[in-house]
Design an enzyme around this catalytic site. Structure first.
Site, PDB file in Angstrom:
ATOM      1  N   GLU A  83       0.795  -1.245  -0.159  1.00 34.93           N
ATOM      2  CA  GLU A  83       0.193   0.115   0.185  1.00 34.93           C
ATOM      3  C   GLU A  83       0.926   1.433  -0.037  1.00 34.93           C
ATOM      4  O   GLU A  83       1.646   1.414   0.940  1.00 34.93           O
ATOM      5  CB  GLU A  83      -0.933   0.029   1.256  1.00 34.93           C
ATOM      6  CG  GLU A  83      -1.914   1.041   1.333  1.00 34.93           C
ATOM      7  CD  GLU A  83      -3.024   1.251   2.473  1.00 34.93           C
ATOM      8  OE1 GLU A  83      -2.971  -0.143   3.061  1.00 34.93           O
ATOM      9  OE2 GLU A  83      -3.450   2.031   2.912  1.00 34.93           O
ATOM     10  N   LYS A 270      -7.150  -0.554  11.687  1.00 33.73           N
ATOM     11  CA  LYS A 270      -6.617  -0.883  10.480  1.00 33.73           C
ATOM     12  C   LYS A 270      -5.506  -0.071  10.244  1.00 33.73           C
ATOM     13  O   LYS A 270      -4.309  -0.544   9.611  1.00 33.73           O
ATOM     14  CB  LYS A 270      -7.880  -0.669   9.478  1.00 33.73           C
ATOM     15  CG  LYS A 270      -7.306  -1.543   7.960  1.00 33.73           C
ATOM     16  CD  LYS A 270      -6.489  -0.735   7.153  1.00 33.73           C
ATOM     17  CE  LYS A 270      -5.928  -1.310   5.712  1.00 33.73           C
ATOM     18  NZ  LYS A 270      -5.073  -0.415   5.110  1.00 33.73           N
ATOM     19  N   ASP A 286       4.266 -14.085  12.370  1.00 30.90           N
ATOM     20  CA  ASP A 286       3.114 -14.608  11.954  1.00 30.90           C
ATOM     21  C   ASP A 286       2.124 -13.421  12.233  1.00 30.90           C
ATOM     22  O   ASP A 286       1.581 -13.309  13.239  1.00 30.90           O
ATOM     23  CB  ASP A 286       2.613 -15.823  12.980  1.00 30.90           C
ATOM     24  CG  ASP A 286       1.446 -16.368  12.539  1.00 30.90           C
ATOM     25  OD1 ASP A 286       0.725 -15.820  12.001  1.00 30.90           O
ATOM     26  OD2 ASP A 286       1.089 -17.463  12.927  1.00 30.90           O
ATOM     27  N   HIS A 383      -2.571  10.916  -0.010  1.00 32.72           N
ATOM     28  CA  HIS A 383      -2.638   9.499  -0.630  1.00 32.72           C
ATOM     29  C   HIS A 383      -2.795   9.486  -2.072  1.00 32.72           C
ATOM     30  O   HIS A 383      -2.242   8.557  -2.592  1.00 32.72           O
ATOM     31  CB  HIS A 383      -4.014   9.034   0.125  1.00 32.72           C
ATOM     32  CG  HIS A 383      -3.821   7.231   0.195  1.00 32.72           C
ATOM     33  ND1 HIS A 383      -4.270   6.567  -0.616  1.00 32.72           N
ATOM     34  CD2 HIS A 383      -3.256   6.687   1.179  1.00 32.72           C
ATOM     35  CE1 HIS A 383      -4.128   5.345  -0.386  1.00 32.72           C
ATOM     36  NE2 HIS A 383      -3.582   5.440   0.964  1.00 32.72           N
TER      37      HIS A 383
HETATM   38  P1  NDP Z   1       9.382 -22.888  16.433  1.00 32.97           P
HETATM   39  O1  NDP Z   1       8.912 -23.935  17.320  1.00 32.97           O
HETATM   40  O2  NDP Z   1      10.008 -22.799  15.317  1.00 32.97           O
HETATM   41  O3  NDP Z   1      10.614 -22.094  17.343  1.00 32.97           O
HETATM   42  C1  NDP Z   1      10.695 -22.158  18.723  1.00 32.97           C
HETATM   43  C2  NDP Z   1      12.021 -22.938  19.272  1.00 32.97           C
HETATM   44  O4  NDP Z   1      13.164 -22.046  19.343  1.00 32.97           O
HETATM   45  C3  NDP Z   1      11.824 -23.265  20.504  1.00 32.97           C
HETATM   46  O5  NDP Z   1      11.063 -24.418  20.947  1.00 32.97           O
HETATM   47  C4  NDP Z   1      13.382 -23.440  20.984  1.00 32.97           C
HETATM   48  O6  NDP Z   1      13.615 -24.869  20.810  1.00 32.97           O
HETATM   49  C5  NDP Z   1      13.938 -22.596  19.930  1.00 32.97           C
HETATM   50  N1  NDP Z   1      14.665 -21.411  20.720  1.00 32.97           N
HETATM   51  C6  NDP Z   1      16.216 -21.329  20.516  1.00 32.97           C
HETATM   52  N2  NDP Z   1      16.674 -20.003  21.443  1.00 32.97           N
HETATM   53  C7  NDP Z   1      15.308 -19.733  21.972  1.00 32.97           C
HETATM   54  C8  NDP Z   1      15.005 -18.817  22.950  1.00 32.97           C
HETATM   55  N3  NDP Z   1      16.090 -17.937  22.987  1.00 32.97           N
HETATM   56  N4  NDP Z   1      14.050 -18.602  23.269  1.00 32.97           N
HETATM   57  C9  NDP Z   1      12.875 -19.454  22.886  1.00 32.97           C
HETATM   58  N5  NDP Z   1      12.990 -20.667  22.234  1.00 32.97           N
HETATM   59  C10 NDP Z   1      14.533 -20.648  21.717  1.00 32.97           C
HETATM   60  O7  NDP Z   1       8.569 -21.822  16.609  1.00 32.97           O
HETATM   61  P2  NDP Z   1       7.331 -21.306  17.743  1.00 32.97           P
HETATM   62  O8  NDP Z   1       7.145 -22.275  18.793  1.00 32.97           O
HETATM   63  O9  NDP Z   1       8.001 -19.864  18.183  1.00 32.97           O
HETATM   64  O10 NDP Z   1       6.080 -21.333  16.861  1.00 32.97           O
HETATM   65  C11 NDP Z   1       6.054 -20.157  15.789  1.00 32.97           C
HETATM   66  C12 NDP Z   1       5.196 -20.708  14.561  1.00 32.97           C
HETATM   67  O11 NDP Z   1       4.333 -21.365  14.804  1.00 32.97           O
HETATM   68  C13 NDP Z   1       5.253 -19.589  13.770  1.00 32.97           C
HETATM   69  O12 NDP Z   1       5.587 -19.879  12.261  1.00 32.97           O
HETATM   70  C14 NDP Z   1       3.496 -19.637  13.497  1.00 32.97           C
HETATM   71  O13 NDP Z   1       3.054 -19.220  12.410  1.00 32.97           O
HETATM   72  C15 NDP Z   1       3.300 -21.163  13.855  1.00 32.97           C
HETATM   73  N6  NDP Z   1       1.872 -21.375  14.400  1.00 32.97           N
HETATM   74  C16 NDP Z   1       0.953 -20.582  14.895  1.00 32.97           C
HETATM   75  C17 NDP Z   1      -0.294 -21.167  15.281  1.00 32.97           C
HETATM   76  C18 NDP Z   1      -1.285 -20.049  15.918  1.00 32.97           C
HETATM   77  O14 NDP Z   1      -0.863 -18.762  15.923  1.00 32.97           O
HETATM   78  N7  NDP Z   1      -2.488 -20.129  16.315  1.00 32.97           N
HETATM   79  C19 NDP Z   1      -0.737 -22.237  15.356  1.00 32.97           C
HETATM   80  C20 NDP Z   1       0.374 -23.272  14.894  1.00 32.97           C
HETATM   81  C21 NDP Z   1       1.625 -22.848  14.588  1.00 32.97           C
HETATM   82  P3  NDP Z   1      14.890 -25.433  21.547  1.00 32.97           P
HETATM   83  O15 NDP Z   1      14.346 -25.394  22.871  1.00 32.97           O
HETATM   84  O16 NDP Z   1      14.372 -26.842  21.103  1.00 32.97           O
HETATM   85  O17 NDP Z   1      16.080 -24.905  21.162  1.00 32.97           O
END
Ligand code: NDP
Length: 429
Positions: A83, A270, A286, A383
């Site tokens: 936009e 918006k 997201d 705009h």
């Molecule tokens: P991920 O599971 O991809 O990543 C999170 C992981 O990153 C953690 O579990 C951890 O794993 C690792 N990590 C590394 N460093 C850190 C830190 N400092 N702090 C926290 N975690 C760290 O992503 P999310 O769990 O954040 O999920 C986001 C995704 O889920 C988005 O893409 C979204 O689109 C999607 N989603 C959204 C939904 C909704 O909004 N309703 C539903 C389902 C999915 P480890 O401890 O193993 O290193």
């Protein structure tokens, strides 16, 4: 800190020079500049690993929100948006705000809610008590699914039980919802929350004798709010041959309008999300989750209300915004999409909370620019000049002709594709 977001004349530079300037400021390698420029940023092979039935990638313009200062630090804000006027509006508003001291912002820790719906639980009070009796066990079990989060200082922190009245319909029983409150640290958290919510469900069934169906995060992330505010001396608002008082009054009236009327509040918000979504997309967030959270939060009092408000106080126009922001600096596509990596390098936030503060300030900046125009000369003046370029391209103009035809359209006061075609035909050699 030597980086300034006050890049005077940046918008007048050719694109290559803008990139060269960024390269010097942030010591970006040519490959990183290419990622920002969109050259090979997201390869189709990688896209194919990200989603299903992939056939390619989809592009959006990437611009930079300038002049942003939050808590005394300068930020250049990458914004992906189709936009016209959004990037200019944020940059313009941020310039006025920085001259009055910049945005002040804060953000809550990364607390998110995982929901577990229990059914066939018998007496709600008894079932609730049984769950609360094993609270520590539930927390330990949740955390056992993600020990690395615990060692980072995060993980499941609290168990809450909510008994909700039955919705209208033939089935009269109340609902029993267990909330797991989880500190997601640097992650948005969806995956880790869902893992924990699914993981604790059997224990909840076992202690209550009930049956669990849904187990998922809530996008109403109201434990993870971000707030930003700004205070602009009224005389600094003078513009369009209008006194500062008059512009300030227009903005304050617009804010009252949105407070009172959901029809206006939807449009007000918006505008806020124009800014927030753009930076969310550029930084791999997201944005549907952010949108869902923002609008649900806006409705928390039962009436849909504006996420920000503006009022006059001791010769200043004061703006405040508060909204849930479930963002991540890790997880999801963030470390996968090379364009996101380059954008984050430009934004240079050190933590997800710092990122949330910048997002909130961007939302407030965008909102300020919109209300300032709406409450004075109207939105179309600024705009239309930008929209005219899009109209010119639609009509077939390319290269230097886009600007030329756009200018003619604005001059004619008639920004329409048909008119642009006429002008192209008339001016063609
Ligand atoms: P991920 O599971 O991809 O990543 C999170 C992981 O990153 C953690 O579990 C951890 O794993 C690792 N990590 C590394 N460093 C850190 C830190 N400092 N702090 C926290 N975690 C760290 O992503 P999310 O769990 O954040 O999920 C986001 C995704 O889920 C988005 O893409 C979204 O689109 C999607 N989603 C959204 C939904 C909704 O909004 N309703 C539903 C389902 C999915 P480890 O401890 O193993 O290193």
């Amino acid at each position: 800190d030597t980086v300034t977001s006050r890049l005077s004349g940046f918008h007048k530079l050719p694109m290559e020079e803008r990139l060269a300037q960024l390269g010097r400021m942030f010591r970006l390698a040519p490959e990183e500049l290419n990622m920002l420029h969109g050259v090979g940023a997201l390869q189709p092979t990688l896209a194919n690993q990200m989603i299903e039935n992939a056939v390619g990638t989809f592009s959006l313009p990437l611009g930079l929100g300038l002049n942003m200062m939050v808590n005394g630090r300068d930020y250049i804000v990458p914004m992906a948006v189709e936009e016209p006027s959004v990037v200019a509006a944020v940059s313009f508003a941020a310039k006025i705000v920085r001259e009055s001291g910049g945005f002040i912002a804060e953000a809550d820790p990364s607390m998110m809610i995982g929901q577990v719906q229990l059914t066939r639980f018998g007496d709600a009070t008894e079932a609730s008590q049984k769950i609360l009796d094993v609270k520590d066990q539930i927390l330990a079990l949740a955390n056992s699914f993600h020990p690395s989060m615990v060692s980072r200082g995060g993980g499941a922190k609290e168990v809450e039980v909510r008994v909700l009245p039955a919705p209208e319909g033939p089935r009269g029983e109340p609902l029993l919802i267990v909330h797991l409150v989880i500190d997601c640290q640097e992650a948005m958290g969806a995956n880790l929350i869902n893992t924990m919510a699914e993981g604790v469900a059997p224990l909840i069934e076992q202690v209550t004798g009930g049956k669990v169906y849904l187990r998922i995060l809530s996008n109403l992330a109201d434990r993870r709010l971000s707030r930003a505010m700004c205070r602009i001396p009224v005389p600094m608002l003078a513009d369009f041959e209008m006194a500062g008082e008059e512009i300030a009054e227009g903005i304050a009236q617009a804010s009252r309008f949105a407070q009172a009327d959901p029809y206006r509040a939807a449009t007000h918000n918006k505008g806020v999300m124009n800014g927030i979504d753009s930076v969310a997309i550029a930084t791999g967030q997201d944005w549907r989750a952010i949108e869902a959270g923002a609008h649900a939060f806006a409705c928390r009092e039962g009436q849909y209300r504006p996420l920000s408000n503006w009022f006059l106080e001791e010769g200043h126009l004061v703006g405040r915004i508060e909204l849930p922001l479930a963002l991540g600096t890790v997880g999801g596509p963030i470390k996968v999409h090379p364009g996101v990596q380059a954008a984050l390098k430009v934004m240079r936030v050190n933590s997800v909370r710092e990122m949330s503060m910048v997002f909130a300030a961007v939302g407030l900046a965008q909102n300020f620019a919109a209300l300032r125009a709406l409450g004075s000369v109207g939105i179309q003046k600024g705009h239309m000049a930008l929209h005219a370029r899009c109209v010119a391209v639609t009509a077939g103009a390319r290269g230097d002709w886009v600007e030329k035809i756009a200018n003619e359209l604005v001059k004619a006061g008639h920004v329409k594709v048909e008119k642009a075609r006429e002008l192209i035909a008339a001016l063609s050699p």
